[in-house]
Design a protein around this motif. Structure first.
Motif, PDB file in Angstrom:
ATOM      1  N   TYR A   1       0.836  -1.210   0.000  1.00 24.66           N
ATOM      2  CA  TYR A   1       0.000   0.000   0.000  1.00 24.66           C
ATOM      3  C   TYR A   1       0.863   1.250   0.000  1.00 24.66           C
ATOM      4  O   TYR A   1       0.620   2.205  -0.745  1.00 24.66           O
ATOM      5  CB  TYR A   1      -0.927  -0.031   1.216  1.00 24.66           C
ATOM      6  CG  TYR A   1      -1.550   1.302   1.554  1.00 24.66           C
ATOM      7  CD1 TYR A   1      -2.393   1.956   0.656  1.00 24.66           C
ATOM      8  CD2 TYR A   1      -1.294   1.920   2.777  1.00 24.66           C
ATOM      9  CE1 TYR A   1      -2.960   3.177   0.964  1.00 24.66           C
ATOM     10  CE2 TYR A   1      -1.868   3.134   3.101  1.00 24.66           C
ATOM     11  CZ  TYR A   1      -2.692   3.761   2.198  1.00 24.66           C
ATOM     12  OH  TYR A   1      -3.269   4.963   2.498  1.00 24.66           O
ATOM     13  N   ARG A   2       1.892   1.271   0.835  1.00 21.70           N
ATOM     14  CA  ARG A   2       2.748   2.457   0.915  1.00 21.70           C
ATOM     15  C   ARG A   2       3.543   2.662  -0.367  1.00 21.70           C
ATOM     16  O   ARG A   2       3.775   3.795  -0.793  1.00 21.70           O
ATOM     17  CB  ARG A   2       3.678   2.331   2.122  1.00 21.70           C
ATOM     18  CG  ARG A   2       2.946   2.463   3.449  1.00 21.70           C
ATOM     19  CD  ARG A   2       3.824   2.121   4.637  1.00 21.70           C
ATOM     20  NE  ARG A   2       3.123   2.319   5.900  1.00 21.70           N
ATOM     21  CZ  ARG A   2       3.552   1.911   7.076  1.00 21.70           C
ATOM     22  NH1 ARG A   2       4.709   1.241   7.154  1.00 21.70           N
ATOM     23  NH2 ARG A   2       2.856   2.136   8.170  1.00 21.70           N
TER      24      ARG A   2
ATOM     25  N   ARG B   1       2.473   1.782  -3.286  1.00 18.21           N
ATOM     26  CA  ARG B   1       1.482   2.209  -4.280  1.00 18.21           C
ATOM     27  C   ARG B   1       1.183   3.696  -4.179  1.00 18.21           C
ATOM     28  O   ARG B   1       0.959   4.372  -5.181  1.00 18.21           O
ATOM     29  CB  ARG B   1       0.210   1.393  -4.094  1.00 18.21           C
ATOM     30  CG  ARG B   1      -0.812   1.570  -5.200  1.00 18.21           C
ATOM     31  CD  ARG B   1      -1.848   0.470  -5.141  1.00 18.21           C
ATOM     32  NE  ARG B   1      -2.660   0.475  -6.350  1.00 18.21           N
ATOM     33  CZ  ARG B   1      -3.267  -0.586  -6.842  1.00 18.21           C
ATOM     34  NH1 ARG B   1      -3.128  -1.760  -6.247  1.00 18.21           N
ATOM     35  NH2 ARG B   1      -3.986  -0.498  -7.940  1.00 18.21           N
ATOM     36  N   ARG B   2       1.181   4.223  -2.957  1.00 19.16           N
ATOM     37  CA  ARG B   2       0.810   5.628  -2.789  1.00 19.16           C
ATOM     38  C   ARG B   2       2.009   6.569  -2.814  1.00 19.16           C
ATOM     39  O   ARG B   2       1.843   7.787  -2.859  1.00 19.16           O
ATOM     40  CB  ARG B   2       0.077   5.818  -1.477  1.00 19.16           C
ATOM     41  CG  ARG B   2       0.944   5.771  -0.245  1.00 19.16           C
ATOM     42  CD  ARG B   2       0.159   6.066   1.016  1.00 19.16           C
ATOM     43  NE  ARG B   2       1.049   6.088   2.168  1.00 19.16           N
ATOM     44  CZ  ARG B   2       0.658   6.351   3.403  1.00 19.16           C
ATOM     45  NH1 ARG B   2      -0.619   6.598   3.642  1.00 19.16           N
ATOM     46  NH2 ARG B   2       1.516   6.356   4.394  1.00 19.16           N
TER      47      ARG B   2
ATOM     48  N   GLY C   1       0.348  -2.740  -7.379  1.00 16.54           N
ATOM     49  CA  GLY C   1       0.095  -1.898  -8.549  1.00 16.54           C
ATOM     50  C   GLY C   1       0.924  -2.333  -9.741  1.00 16.54           C
ATOM     51  O   GLY C   1       2.054  -2.805  -9.588  1.00 16.54           O
TER      52      GLY C   1
ATOM     53  N   CYS D   1      -2.847  15.396  -2.942  1.00 15.14           N
ATOM     54  CA  CYS D   1      -2.525  13.967  -2.914  1.00 15.14           C
ATOM     55  C   CYS D   1      -3.593  13.133  -2.232  1.00 15.14           C
ATOM     56  O   CYS D   1      -3.523  11.907  -2.257  1.00 15.14           O
ATOM     57  CB  CYS D   1      -1.204  13.741  -2.194  1.00 15.14           C
ATOM     58  SG  CYS D   1       0.182  14.567  -2.995  1.00 15.14           S
TER      59      CYS D   1
ATOM     60  N   ASP E   1      -5.522  10.518  -4.384  1.00 11.07           N
ATOM     61  CA  ASP E   1      -4.692   9.392  -4.783  1.00 11.07           C
ATOM     62  C   ASP E   1      -4.472   8.440  -3.625  1.00 11.07           C
ATOM     63  O   ASP E   1      -4.511   7.228  -3.793  1.00 11.07           O
ATOM     64  CB  ASP E   1      -3.338   9.899  -5.306  1.00 11.07           C
ATOM     65  CG  ASP E   1      -3.480  10.630  -6.630  1.00 11.07           C
ATOM     66  OD1 ASP E   1      -4.500  10.377  -7.306  1.00 11.07           O
ATOM     67  OD2 ASP E   1      -2.594  11.431  -6.956  1.00 11.07           O
ATOM     68  N   THR E   2      -4.245   9.007  -2.411  1.00  5.84           N
ATOM     69  CA  THR E   2      -4.033   8.160  -1.248  1.00  5.84           C
ATOM     70  C   THR E   2      -5.258   7.322  -0.958  1.00  5.84           C
ATOM     71  O   THR E   2      -5.166   6.128  -0.680  1.00  5.84           O
ATOM     72  CB  THR E   2      -3.689   9.034  -0.029  1.00  5.84           C
ATOM     73  OG1 THR E   2      -2.515   9.777  -0.306  1.00  5.84           O
ATOM     74  CG2 THR E   2      -3.454   8.168   1.203  1.00  5.84           C
TER      75      THR E   2
ATOM     76  N   ARG F   1      -7.624   6.463  -3.073  1.00  8.48           N
ATOM     77  CA  ARG F   1      -7.827   5.451  -4.110  1.00  8.48           C
ATOM     78  C   ARG F   1      -6.883   4.275  -3.909  1.00  8.48           C
ATOM     79  O   ARG F   1      -7.257   3.129  -4.126  1.00  8.48           O
ATOM     80  CB  ARG F   1      -7.630   6.071  -5.498  1.00  8.48           C
ATOM     81  CG  ARG F   1      -8.827   6.899  -5.962  1.00  8.48           C
ATOM     82  CD  ARG F   1      -8.722   7.198  -7.446  1.00  8.48           C
ATOM     83  NE  ARG F   1      -7.642   8.130  -7.724  1.00  8.48           N
ATOM     84  CZ  ARG F   1      -7.774   9.457  -7.724  1.00  8.48           C
ATOM     85  NH1 ARG F   1      -8.952   9.996  -7.440  1.00  8.48           N
ATOM     86  NH2 ARG F   1      -6.747  10.243  -8.006  1.00  8.48           N
ATOM     87  N   ALA F   2      -5.655   4.547  -3.498  1.00  2.00           N
ATOM     88  CA  ALA F   2      -4.712   3.463  -3.229  1.00  2.00           C
ATOM     89  C   ALA F   2      -5.230   2.574  -2.105  1.00  2.00           C
ATOM     90  O   ALA F   2      -5.165   1.340  -2.192  1.00  2.00           O
ATOM     91  CB  ALA F   2      -3.342   4.031  -2.862  1.00  2.00           C
TER      92      ALA F   2
ATOM     93  N   ARG G   1      -8.141   0.437  -3.390  1.00  2.00           N
ATOM     94  CA  ARG G   1      -7.702  -0.649  -4.284  1.00  2.00           C
ATOM     95  C   ARG G   1      -7.019  -1.772  -3.494  1.00  2.00           C
ATOM     96  O   ARG G   1      -7.189  -2.950  -3.814  1.00  2.00           O
ATOM     97  CB  ARG G   1      -6.763  -0.084  -5.346  1.00  2.00           C
ATOM     98  CG  ARG G   1      -7.514   0.729  -6.403  1.00  2.00           C
ATOM     99  CD  ARG G   1      -6.583   1.499  -7.300  1.00  2.00           C
ATOM    100  NE  ARG G   1      -7.322   2.266  -8.304  1.00  2.00           N
ATOM    101  CZ  ARG G   1      -6.807   3.240  -9.019  1.00  2.00           C
ATOM    102  NH1 ARG G   1      -5.529   3.577  -8.867  1.00  2.00           N
ATOM    103  NH2 ARG G   1      -7.545   3.882  -9.900  1.00  2.00           N
ATOM    104  N   VAL G   2      -6.251  -1.386  -2.493  1.00  2.00           N
ATOM    105  CA  VAL G   2      -5.601  -2.416  -1.678  1.00  2.00           C
ATOM    106  C   VAL G   2      -6.641  -3.197  -0.889  1.00  2.00           C
ATOM    107  O   VAL G   2      -6.577  -4.435  -0.802  1.00  2.00           O
ATOM    108  CB  VAL G   2      -4.549  -1.772  -0.746  1.00  2.00           C
ATOM    109  CG1 VAL G   2      -4.074  -2.768   0.298  1.00  2.00           C
ATOM    110  CG2 VAL G   2      -3.361  -1.280  -1.565  1.00  2.00           C
TER     111      VAL G   2
END
Length: 625
Positions: free
Chosen positions: A153-154, A156-157, A202, A333, A336-337, A339-340, A343-344
C-alpha cells in the motif's frame, strides 16, 4: 503536535502491540518454559549443522530452506530450541500487531477495532491447526502477510517527487524486501507473501516486487536449480493433502472458517464438535458486517479527524495523528491516497475469495485430477499439494472486515445514544466481537489445550553427534521418517536425527497419510533403506555413500534383516536409547560434484539473510526520519 495528540498516538500503537503480545503468550504459553519443540513436523534441537541437506541440496525437495540453514548458522551461538520458540512467539505477535496496523492505516479505525483485527489474525483455526501440525516456520510467512499488504500500500501511494515521498518509497521497498525474506523462511511462505504483493502493489511496481521476491526466494530456487528434489512428486499426495470437511460445514465451509487442514489429528477438539459450525458462523457474520465499508470509497485524508469521529464513534484516537497533521500543501494527494487504500482493500477481498474457493475446488474429484497431473509432470509443483495452507491469504481481509464491522456496530450504538456515551459504545462493540471470536475456540489457549509443550532430549543424542567424525552420510533405523519416542508424547514426530547430527541423514521423504504412503523424492535414501532392511553387506552401504548407521532403539518401526548388516559394522556408541555404527572404508562419493552448487547455495542464503536484516532496518530507519 499537542501533548494530548502525542499521548493518543502512543496509546494507539501501544495497546494493540501489548494485546497482540498477550494473545501470543496465551497461545504459546507452554513454550515459555525450558525444552525443545518436537511435535509432528516441528523439530527443534540444541544444535544443528550446516549440511548439504540444510542447504537444500539433498535428494528431497527443499521444503525447509532456508529455515534449516539459518538454525545451523545461529545454533552454535544461541540454543536452537530458544531460537525456534522465539521466532514462533515473535511471529504470532507480528501477525496480530500487523493486522492492527493494517486496519489502522487502511481504515483509519481506533484502538477498539484494531484489537478486533488482532483477535481475528491470532485466534482462529488456521493458527491452531498449523501449530498442532508443527508448522512454526509457515506461521512466520502467515505473520508477514499484513505487513506485506501494508508495504505494498505504501509503495502504491508513494508516487510523489519530493524528498519525503522518495524516502518513503525507499523505506517501503525495504519493508517489502524484509517481508519477503521473513516469509521466505519456507518456500510456501514466500509464495504467500509474493501473491499478496503482486495483487496489491500496482502494475507499475509488479516487476520490482517480482525481482525482490526472486532474491528472497534464492535459497530454495538455487536448491531447485541444482537438481535437488526436482523429480515430480507422487500424485497420491494430492488426495492425501486435500482440504478436509469439518462437522456440519463441508469443505467450503471449513475453509471459509479458516480451518480444513488435511490431518484430522491436527485439529483442536472444539473443531470436532458443533462448536465448529458456531465458530465459523460467528466469524463469517462478523466479517460480513464490515465487507461493505471495507470495499467502499471513503475519503479521510485531509478532513481526517472530524470525519473519523463521525464514522468511528471512538473519541480516543479516531484518526492517526500523522493524518491529522497533513498540511494544505498535501491536499492534492488526498484523492490518490484514498484510491490506493480502496484498491488495496478490494485486492485483499479478492485474495480472500480465491484463497477459500480454489482450495475447495482442489478438494473435488476433478480438481484433484488436475492437481495430480500437475505434480506428476511439473517439478516443484508438490509445493501446491497442501492447498489449505493458502487459506492464510484470507486473513488480512478478514481482519479488516471485522474491524470495519466493529466500527459500524459502534456507530449504530452511538446513533441511538447521547454524544457522551460514544466511547463506551465502541468498547462494548469491540469486547463483544472479541468474545464471539475467542469463546467458540477456547481450546486454542495454552498451547492448543496443552498439546504444544517442550520436550527434553536424552544426553545420548549429544554423545552420538560428537562421535560422528568421519566421512559418509548417516542411515537410520528403524525405517521411515517418523518416530514415537517415550519423551515425545503420543503423536508421531519427525525424526530429529537430520537436525541433530553433523552429517547428512538420508531420508526417503515417504509420508504415511490416512493409511496410505505418499512417496518422497529421496531415491538414494530408498536404496539405502532397502539395503539395510534386506541385510545387505557393509560394502554395499559404502558404495551408496553411507558412513554411519544410527539405531534409535525406543521407537517402533521396521528393522527387517538389518541385524545381518549391523553385525558387519563397527559399534562406536551404545546406550539404552541409541546405538551408532561406523561403516568400514566409507568415503564421500556423492559430495564431490556438489561444490559448485554448494557455493551458489551459500551465496543465495547470504543474500536472503541480508534482505531480512537490511530490508527491515532500512524501513525502520527511513520511517523514523
Amino acid at each position: 503536535m499537542s501533548d494530548s495528540l502525542a499521548r493518543r498516538k502512543q496509546w494507539a500503537r501501544f495497546v494493540p502491540a501489548v494485546y497482540s503480545g498477550l494473545l501470543a503468550a496465551v497461545i504459546a504459553g507452554p513454550l515459555l518454559g525450558p525444552g525443545y519443540l518436537l511435535l509432528r513436523d516441528a523439530v527443534s534441537t540444541p544444535r544443528s549443522y550446516l549440511t548439504d541437506s540444510a542447504l537444500g541440496l539433498g535428494d528431497a525437495a527443499p521444503r525447509a530452506v532456508p529455515q534449516d540453514a539459518m538454525l545451523a548458522a545461529l545454533s552454535p551461538i544461541v540454543d536452537g530450541g530458544l531460537i525456534v520458540k522465539t521466532i514462533l512467539l515473535v511471529a504470532l505477535w507480528a501477525a496480530g500487531y500487523g493486522a492492527a496496523m493494517l486496519a489502522r492505516e487502511l481504515l483509519r479505525v481506533s484502538v477498539g477495532p484494531q484489537l478486533v483485527a488482532v483477535t481475528v489474525a491470532l485466534w482462529n483455526p488456521y493458527v491452531a491447526e498449523r501449530l498442532l501440525q508443527g508448522h512454526w516456520s509457515l506461521l512466520t510467512g502467515y505473520a508477514a502477510l499484513p505487513w506485506t499488504a501494508l508495504a505494498a500500500y505504501r509503495i502504491r501511494r508513494a508516487g510523489g517527487s519530493d524528498a519525503m515521498a522518495g524516502r518513503g518509497a525507499v523505506g517501503s521497498w525495504g519493508a517489502l524486501a524484509g517481508c519477503f525474506a521473513a516469509a521466505g523462511l519456507t518456500p510456501t511462505g514466500a509464495l504467500l507473501a509474493g501473491s499478496t504483493a503482486v495483487v496489491l502493489v500496482g502494475r507499475r511496481n509488479v516487476l520490482g516486487a517480482l525481482v525482490l521476491l526472486s532474491a528472497a526466494s534464492g535459497p530454495w530456487l538455487a536448491a531447485a536449480l541444482s537438481g535437488a528434489g526436482t523429480e515430480p512428486s507422487d500424485p497420491a499426495g494430492i488426495a492425501a493433502f486435500a482440504a478436509r470437511a469439518e462437522p456440519a460445514l463441508g469443505t467450503l465451509g471449513a475453509l471459509a472458517g479458516l480451518g480444513g487442514i488435511w490431518n484430522a489429528d491436527a485439529v483442536p477438539g472444539s473443531r470436532t464438535t458443533p462448536l465448529a459450525l458456531i465458530a465459523t458462523a460467528l466469524l463469517l457474520a462478523l466479517v460480513a458486517i464490515g465487507i461493505r465499508s471495507t470495499a467502499a470509497i471513503k475519503t479521510v485524508a485531509i478532513r481526517g479527524r472530524a470525519d473519523d469521529i463521525e464514522s468511528d464513534t471512538a473519541a480516543t484516537d479516531s484518526a492517526p495523528p500523522d493524518v491529522t497533521e497533513i498540511g494544505a500543501t498535501h491536499a492534492a494527494c488526498a484523492g490518490d491516497t484514498d484510491r490506493a487504500a480502496v484498491r488495496v482493500r478490494r485486492g485483499l477481498l479478492v485474495l480472500a475469495a480465491f484463497a477459500v474457493v480454489l482450495p475447495a475446488l482442489g478438494a473435488t474429484s476433478w480438481g484433484m485430477s488436475g492437481m495430480e497431473w500437475l505434480v506428476a509432470h511439473v517439478p516443484g509443483a508438490g509445493l501446491l499439494r497442501d492447498t489449505q495452507k493458502y487459506v492464510a491469504l484470507a486473513m488480512p481481509a478478514y481482519a479488516l472486515c471485522a474491524a470495519a464491522g466493529c466500527r459500524a456496530v459502534a456507530a449504530r450504538f452511538a446513533a441511538k445514544a447521547s454524544v457522551g456515551s460514544r466511547t463506551p459504545g465502541m468498547a462494548v462493540a469491540a469486547t463483544g466481537f472479541i468474545a464471539l471470536l475467542v469463546l467458540p475456540l477456547f481450546d486454542l489457549a495454552w498451547g492448543v489445550g496443552g498439546a504444544l509443550k517442550p520436550v527434553h532430549y536424552p544426553v545420548g543424542w549429544q554423545r552420538v553427534a560428537e562421535r560422528i567424525d568421519g566421512p559418509g552420510d548417516v542411515a537410520v533405523l528403524p525405517g521411515g521418517m517418523f518416530r514415537r519416542f517415550p519423551y515425545s508424547g503420543k503423536v508421531a514426530v519427525l525424526d530429529p536425527a537430520p537436525r541433530m547430527l553433523p552429517r547428512d541423514v538420508l531420508q526417503t521423504g515417504e509420508l504415511p497419510v490416512h493409511g496410505r504412503t505418499v512417496a518422497g523424492e529421496g531415491a538414494r535414501a530408498r536404496e539405502v533403506q532397502s539395503a539395510l532392511l534386506h541385510g545387505d553387506s557393509a560394502q554395499r552401504l559404502g558404495e551408496l555413500g553411507v558412513g554411519w548407521v544410527l539405531v534409535e532403539r525406543t521407537t517402533p518401526g521396521p528393522v527387517g534383516e538389518s541385524k545381518t548388516t549391523l553385525a558387519q559394522l563397527d559399534e562406536v556408541y551404545a546406550d539404552s536409547q541409541l546405538a551408532l555404527y561406523r561403516v568400514p572404508d566409507s568415503a564421500d562419493h556423492f559430495k564431490e560434484s556438489q561444490s559448485t552448487h554448494r557455493a551458489i547455495a551459500y551465496a543465495a542464503h547470504i543474500l536472503w539473510a541480508a534482505l531480512v536484516v537490511g530490508g527491515l532496518l532500512l524501513a525502520a530507519v527511513l520511517r523514523q526520519r
